[in-house]
Enzyme design. Structure first.
Site, mmCIF file in Angstrom:
data_model
loop_
_atom_site.group_PDB
_atom_site.id
_atom_site.type_symbol
_atom_site.label_atom_id
_atom_site.label_comp_id
_atom_site.label_asym_id
_atom_site.label_seq_id
_atom_site.Cartn_x
_atom_site.Cartn_y
_atom_site.Cartn_z
ATOM 1 N N ARG A 51 43.563 -35.003 11.661
ATOM 2 C CA ARG A 51 43.651 -35.049 10.199
ATOM 3 C C ARG A 51 42.433 -34.325 9.609
ATOM 4 O O ARG A 51 41.499 -33.971 10.334
ATOM 5 C CB ARG A 51 43.740 -36.495 9.696
ATOM 6 C CG ARG A 51 42.700 -37.374 10.357
ATOM 7 C CD ARG A 51 42.046 -38.334 9.476
ATOM 8 N NE ARG A 51 41.379 -37.725 8.358
ATOM 9 C CZ ARG A 51 40.200 -37.117 8.413
ATOM 10 N NH1 ARG A 51 39.535 -36.981 9.546
ATOM 11 N NH2 ARG A 51 39.656 -36.599 7.322
ATOM 12 N N GLY A 52 42.483 -34.170 8.282
ATOM 13 C CA GLY A 52 41.427 -33.403 7.611
ATOM 14 C C GLY A 52 41.899 -31.960 7.529
ATOM 15 O O GLY A 52 42.376 -31.389 8.527
ATOM 16 N N ALA A 53 41.731 -31.362 6.340
ATOM 17 C CA ALA A 53 42.327 -30.055 6.085
ATOM 18 C C ALA A 53 42.025 -29.016 7.178
ATOM 19 O O ALA A 53 42.927 -28.329 7.675
ATOM 20 C CB ALA A 53 41.847 -29.540 4.734
ATOM 21 N N ARG A 91 52.875 -31.986 6.853
ATOM 22 C CA ARG A 91 52.084 -32.525 5.733
ATOM 23 C C ARG A 91 52.035 -31.457 4.639
ATOM 24 O O ARG A 91 51.866 -30.274 4.939
ATOM 25 C CB ARG A 91 50.665 -32.909 6.181
ATOM 26 C CG ARG A 91 50.666 -34.059 7.201
ATOM 27 C CD ARG A 91 49.308 -34.692 7.365
ATOM 28 N NE ARG A 91 48.909 -35.399 6.155
ATOM 29 C CZ ARG A 91 47.682 -35.889 5.978
ATOM 30 N NH1 ARG A 91 46.759 -35.746 6.904
ATOM 31 N NH2 ARG A 91 47.366 -36.534 4.871
ATOM 32 N N GLN A 190 39.232 -43.568 5.772
ATOM 33 C CA GLN A 190 38.569 -42.510 6.561
ATOM 34 C C GLN A 190 37.056 -42.508 6.361
ATOM 35 O O GLN A 190 36.324 -42.036 7.218
ATOM 36 C CB GLN A 190 39.126 -41.127 6.183
ATOM 37 C CG GLN A 190 40.560 -40.878 6.608
ATOM 38 C CD GLN A 190 41.516 -41.140 5.471
ATOM 39 O OE1 GLN A 190 41.289 -42.031 4.660
ATOM 40 N NE2 GLN A 190 42.597 -40.393 5.408
ATOM 41 N N ASP A 231 41.227 -30.318 0.062
ATOM 42 C CA ASP A 231 42.457 -30.020 0.808
ATOM 43 C C ASP A 231 43.157 -28.778 0.279
ATOM 44 O O ASP A 231 43.833 -28.076 1.029
ATOM 45 C CB ASP A 231 43.380 -31.235 0.790
ATOM 46 C CG ASP A 231 42.764 -32.357 1.615
ATOM 47 O OD1 ASP A 231 41.977 -33.142 1.055
ATOM 48 O OD2 ASP A 231 43.005 -32.399 2.835
ATOM 49 N N ASN A 241 41.825 -33.320 -3.329
ATOM 50 C CA ASN A 241 41.116 -33.938 -2.204
ATOM 51 C C ASN A 241 41.635 -35.367 -2.096
ATOM 52 O O ASN A 241 42.445 -35.821 -2.909
ATOM 53 C CB ASN A 241 39.594 -33.889 -2.432
ATOM 54 C CG ASN A 241 38.819 -34.225 -1.169
ATOM 55 O OD1 ASN A 241 39.114 -33.687 -0.098
ATOM 56 N ND2 ASN A 241 37.857 -35.115 -1.250
ATOM 57 N N LYS A 242 41.183 -36.057 -1.076
ATOM 58 C CA LYS A 242 41.672 -37.415 -0.806
ATOM 59 C C LYS A 242 41.665 -38.286 -2.056
ATOM 60 O O LYS A 242 40.734 -38.216 -2.862
ATOM 61 C CB LYS A 242 40.795 -38.021 0.302
ATOM 62 C CG LYS A 242 41.141 -39.410 0.719
ATOM 63 C CD LYS A 242 42.574 -39.591 1.152
ATOM 64 C CE LYS A 242 43.006 -38.699 2.292
ATOM 65 N NZ LYS A 242 44.450 -38.802 2.609
#
Ligand code: MRU
Length: 348
Positions: A51-53, A91, A190, A231, A241-242
């Site tokens: 995970r994570g861009a 995603r 996260q 992201d 972003n998150k």
């Protein structure tokens, strides 16, 4: 970065197998997940094993290369076209996923070998970009700084080093004295699970704070600046972003605290005119209704933390309007979040 003295990358490919640190198990267990074919890699992206861009982008590039290896022989073009659709459906928000899939797909039209080379090049660039972000970003960090961050934009969200945390690591390496406020980042935590794990392994002083405690610390003059990841960044500087990033940006503006975004150019999407064009992922309500972790005896459990019978909404990202962002730290330098500078740096 190192885990118990041994250097690891978040994700890498050997032959036709993709290896990745299983982030769903951290911080309780450190295990490497093996994806033997592109469908395994797609599942790993959807399930957030990776995970994570930045890391998602590399995973998508590797998945595309795996599909090319699998599809050799008859029906190659159909096979890789279908694979591309499946990879892109894993995603929706992180721009890097589409950036990498497209690059490897285009290379695959020449040969399987070119596709593999391209996927590996994207992974290598990811490391170099993260290092450069750290180098430029650390220059704006004061000698003593209390930095707040959101989600995990560390090495686990890239192949190595990270974006927001690459700035932290570079500032530490430059001899600066840091303290990091880690917003827990519900629902998947996260921050509390991954960012805290990274900082703990790097011996960087930090504390986890509840998501709704950030305004308190900002109002108490305990935060000097915010550095977060991204992201997807639209042409006008609006940044996805998150979830929870927007409220941190609003807090920062209210209390006059600089708010920086750190991201490689592969996260910019100049085809999105504004943040309104960025697709926002809706995830399963169970991520909000349940929490998982170890109990006092160290047994891993998934428990309901909400009223049985109630439902939840779970948007995974929000968009911070460009006006809240002090600057964007990229691998080519720090820019203002305005169209003119974004278009210029993306075309440089
Ligand atoms: O894959 P996710 O949903 O955990 O990704 C979200 C993020 O990691 C961030 O929003 C992050 O700050 C982007 S940079 C790695």
């Amino acid at each position: 970065m190192k885990v118990n003295g041994k250097h690891y990358l978040t994700i890498w490919m050997e032959g036709s197998t993709v290896y990745m640190i299983d982030q769903t198990l951290l911080p309780f267990e450190f295990r490497i997940f093996e994806a033997k074919n592109y469908r395994d890699t797609c599942k790993a992206i959807s399930a957030m094993i990776v995970r994570g861009a930045g890391a998602i982008g590399v995973a998508a590039g590797f998945a595309m290369a795996q599909a090319c290896m699998e599809g050799q022989g008859g029906g190659y073009l159909d096979y890789i076209q279908n694979a591309r659709k499946e990879i892109e459906a894993t995603r929706p928000t992180a721009r890097n996923l589409f950036y990498a899939t497209e690059r490897v797909f285009n290379a695959a039209l020449k040969s399987v070998e070119s596709a593999i080379r391209e996927a590996i090049a994207i992974a290598e660039e990811n490391i170099q970009d993260a290092l450069a972000i750290g180098k430029y970003g650390q220059a704006i960090i004061p000698g003593k700084a209390r930095i707040a961050t959101q989600c995990n934009a560390g090495w686990l969200g890239f192949v190595d080093h990270g974006s927001a945390l690459s700035v932290v690591y570079a500032a530490r390496d430059a001899g600066k004295v840091l303290f990091v406020y880690v917003n827990e980042t519900r629902p998947r935590s996260q921050g509390a699970r991954l960012t805290a794990w990274e900082l703990h392994h790097e011996n960087i002083p930090h504390t986890i704070i509840a998501d709704n405690a950030c305004a308190y610390f900002a109002a108490s003059e305990k935060i000097d600046l915010f550095v977060v990841g991204a992201d997807r960044i639209a042409r006008n500087g609006d940044t996805a972003n998150k979830i929870g990033t927007l409220d941190k940006a609003i807090i920062a503006k209210e209390f006059g605290i600089p708010f920086y975004v750190a991201a490689p150019l592969s996260t910019f999407d100049v085809k999105c005119q504004t943040g309104k064009d960025i697709p926002i992922e809706e995830r399963d309500e169970d991520e909000v209704l349940f929490q998982s972790g170890t109990d006092a005896e160290g047994v891993y459990r998934n428990i309901r933390v909400s009223n049985p019978g109630s439902h939840a909404l779970n948007p995974a990202f929000d968009v911070t309007p460009a006006g809240y962002i002090t600057g964007i730290i990229t691998e080519k330098g720090i820019i203002k979040p305005i169209e003119e500078e974004i278009v210029k740096i993306c075309n440089a």
